[in-house]
Scaffold this active site. Structure first.
Site, PDB file in Angstrom:
ATOM      1  N   GLY A 290      49.081  32.650  42.828  1.00 29.71           N
ATOM      2  CA  GLY A 290      48.313  33.671  43.529  1.00 29.71           C
ATOM      3  C   GLY A 290      49.215  34.778  44.021  1.00 29.71           C
ATOM      4  O   GLY A 290      50.281  34.510  44.590  1.00 29.71           O
TER       5      GLY A 290
ATOM      6  N   GLU B 283      37.600  36.338  37.944  1.00 34.27           N
ATOM      7  CA  GLU B 283      38.510  37.326  37.377  1.00 34.27           C
ATOM      8  C   GLU B 283      38.009  37.964  36.076  1.00 34.27           C
ATOM      9  O   GLU B 283      38.294  39.126  35.802  1.00 34.27           O
ATOM     10  CB  GLU B 283      39.878  36.680  37.113  1.00 34.27           C
ATOM     11  CG  GLU B 283      40.529  36.050  38.337  1.00 34.27           C
ATOM     12  CD  GLU B 283      40.929  37.074  39.386  1.00 34.27           C
ATOM     13  OE1 GLU B 283      41.021  38.273  39.049  1.00 34.27           O
ATOM     14  OE2 GLU B 283      41.146  36.678  40.540  1.00 34.27           O
TER      15      GLU B 283
END
Length: 209
Positions: free
Chosen positions: A40, A116
């Site tokens: 991340g 995403e």
């Protein structure tokens, strides 16, 4: 709350059938019965959104977080695009490695794909950051596709600031997105010079650019 109406001239979303097929291929590639790591670099660091076992601070060489993706929906419009984060080539990135157990792996990657892979500007990849002990971790993540029409990594700093201070989308202003991102990075003890410099400009009257 009803979802926002999708702008008719926004960059098109991936075809649902193609998107689902690509997701199945990714999920089927996960090894059975094994844990995974996820890298991340933005909001996943402070709000993963999926079940996990632990989070480690890591450094990824050869990649950097950057305001390099045009936003036509959440932080901008087709007429006045905003910019959101992507993981782009070059530099280094201080981020987080998130470990998921074998039982958590598929749900986590399913969630990340839905989050995403909306227009295809991001693509799944494996990266190899190192933790504080120097151990290399093999992590799943999503990097920006430099050939996608939404890629905006070649903007000057002035052009980037000008877009951020003007743009506003269904999730709020692009300025707030930048400032909130930098605040969270501060909370994580991470100094990202390019992002902090953007925040300084925007916070000190960047709207006049």
């Amino acid at each position: 709350m009803l979802p926002p109406i999708d702008p008719p001239n926004a960059y098109p979303k991936l075809d649902p059938a193609v998107r689902d097929h690509m997701k199945r291929e990714l999920l089927d590639s996960l090894p059975d019965g094994e844990e995974i790591w996820v890298f991340g670099y933005g909001s996943l660091m402070w709000n993963p959104g999926f079940e996990h076992e632990e989070i480690q601070s890591v450094i990824l060489e050869g990649w950097s977080r950057s305001f390099c993706v045009q936003s036509h929906r959440y932080r901008g419009t087709p007429e006045v695009p905003g910019l959101v984060l992507g993981l782009d080539q070059g530099g280094e990135c201080h981020g987080s490695a998130i470990r998921c157990s074998a039982d958590q792996a598929r749900p986590a990657m399913d969630y990340l794909w839905e989050r995403e892979m909306v227009t295809g500007v991001y693509e799944p990849a494996m990266v190899h950051p190192k933790n504080e002990h120097g151990d290399t971790l093999n992590c799943h993540t999503f990097v920006v596709d430099r050939h996608h029409p939404q890629y905006a990594g070649d903007l000057s700093e002035d052009e980037t600031i000008s877009m951020i201070v003007r743009a506003h989308g269904s999730a709020g202003s692009n300025r707030d997105y930048l400032l909130n991102t930098v605040k969270h990075l501060d909370d994580c003890g991470i100094i990202d010079p390019p992002l902090h410099r953007l925040a300084d400009y925007v916070g000190q009257g960047g709207a006049d650019i």
